[in-house]
Design an enzyme around this catalytic site. Sequence first.
Site, PDB file in Angstrom:
ATOM      1  N   GLU A  39       0.856  -1.041  -0.084  1.00 33.33           N
ATOM      2  CA  GLU A  39      -0.025  -0.040   0.041  1.00 33.33           C
ATOM      3  C   GLU A  39       0.817   1.422  -0.029  1.00 33.33           C
ATOM      4  OE1 GLU A  39      -3.798   2.029   2.287  1.00 33.33           O
ATOM      5  OE2 GLU A  39      -2.496   0.280   3.247  1.00 33.33           O
ATOM      6  N   ARG A 263       6.803 -13.580   9.016  1.00 31.84           N
ATOM      7  CA  ARG A 263       6.962 -12.351   8.765  1.00 31.84           C
ATOM      8  C   ARG A 263       8.571 -12.352   9.501  1.00 31.84           C
ATOM      9  NH1 ARG A 263       3.341  -7.656  10.837  1.00 31.84           N
ATOM     10  NH2 ARG A 263       5.388  -6.596  10.109  1.00 31.84           N
ATOM     11  N   LYS A 273       5.419  -0.862  10.332  1.00 31.18           N
ATOM     12  CA  LYS A 273       5.171   0.469   9.662  1.00 31.18           C
ATOM     13  C   LYS A 273       4.530   1.487  10.757  1.00 31.18           C
ATOM     14  CE  LYS A 273       3.517   0.207   5.441  1.00 31.18           C
ATOM     15  NZ  LYS A 273       2.522   0.288   4.428  1.00 31.18           N
TER      16      LYS A 273
END
Length: 565
Positions: A39, A263, A273
């Site tokens: 994104e 992850r 983030k």
Amino acid sequence: MNYEGTSKGEAEHFLSRVIKEDMESGVYTRPVATRFPPEPNGYLHIGSAYAIHVNHTMALRFGGTFNLRFDDTNPLKEDQKYVDAIKEDIEWLGLQPEIYFGSDYAAEILEAATNLIRKGKAYVCDLTPEQITAYRGTLTEPGRSSPYRERTIEENLSLFRRMEAGEFATSSRVLRAKIDMGSPNINLRDPVLYRIIHAEHYRTGNAWCIYPMYDFAHPIQDMIEGITHSLCSAEFKGHRPLYEWVLHELGAVEPPKQREFGRLNISGMVTSKRYLRELVELGYVDGWDDPRLPTLRGLRRRGVTPQGLLRFLRELDVFRNNSLVDSAMMDHYIRQDLKERCYNVMAVLHPLKVVLTNYPDEEERLLLPHREGDEAMGVREVPFTRELFIEREDFMEEPVPSFHRLSPGKEVRLKGAYFIRCDHVFKDETTGDILEIHCTYDPLTKSGSGFNARKVKSTLHWVSAEHGIKAELHLYQPLLKASAVLLESDNDWTELANPNSLITIEGAILEPSMRDAVPDRTYQFIRHGYFCVDSKFSMHSRPVFNRIVSLKDSWKQPEREPDGS
């Protein structure tokens, strides 16, 4: 650069086995296709690079394709500057994927939503966001049906068209899937598919006022692009049933498969983030490119090369679950890369003046190799003069038994130059601090002359006092304390952040060749580590250098265990 595939002899792991089985059994009649869907509301970080690496190498291994698709279906957060930054980072990694934008599929996604309404599989709901959350239930209690769940197909089609036309206020209505409010998987309890947002989109302007949710848009985008394997992080495993429900209800032919992997987290680093944004906005770092951050922009400014980063990524397993990797491992592979490309330089971090009392009042140009043991790198000229600087820690007036460097009456070699002996020590009469030391040199002991009449136990680096240049050095440690434990929210960064994560040395003296140092080159400061020009703060009048990694390698490669997945 050429992006290389996986190492370890193309070792099998659970993802490669899934893809191999699918292709060999004829699940797909098209080539393997993967994607990375960021994104554009922030910058890529080391976790992003790991996800990119997994998706790209799987496509590469099976002769398929890899797409970069911007998940830009939320006008409130996204910006062209992030698109440009992500493209730049992807190019820095050595990739040139086909680039797509989720916003380009707006018409197709809208049509898919309309088809679900026609099938009786979606409805317009007037509950507020807070009510929807309350109606959804908990992990132990089933949800409750919305009072609007049984609207007719005609009513839902009409309301949805009016949502698209902009007749309703932001967040006043949503389109929801009609699945199962009693499902043990909360993601299947009539999830929201579309919401109303009256805001200008960075690419489509005001063409739309309704936008699809990621969980609805993502499988449709994968289907449109012909993706075979949608490889994503483990947090989306609970979303897989919804991904498959959307594709099934839309009648996808050879639908893509979502499969999850763990992850990547690295000790001492922040890879969320949201947390990274907090650190930037609260001023704990000097921006998204701060070298203490694991953003790709931060790693680049710190001096990490794409080759070094990829060397590290290639050595990682594909994790089934979220994993924590020792930052020393990452430093190890970055260091291995730098050893093969850096230039040797003498730099004195804490200068102590040395006067060679018997050296003539002139200068000598010594030829030293750009890299020890590598003649192909060539040589550089280094001025040798009567007054020099050495490291303050390399002199001890009253040496302990294990100290073999310079002390009164003791002899050492200056690197690439001569033997010197300390004769006198001059101190500040008030503080007792050593101001300078006077030494004599032996002209017969010049390096390369073949002199071997006597030996010394230490060789010291040095810089000409007349020609050396002053520089500021930044030495980095992990941003987080070793004891830091991150919470889901409300982290007290004052307690978590390592106060010594950045050590600034303002009075370092570098050999004069560093006056023309360039940002895209790395240097080994002898005994101190690998450095690069700080691209943000360095100026010709005041050069600034960042330490990439130290010379000391504390990581030991563990014995590999067979893949038990």
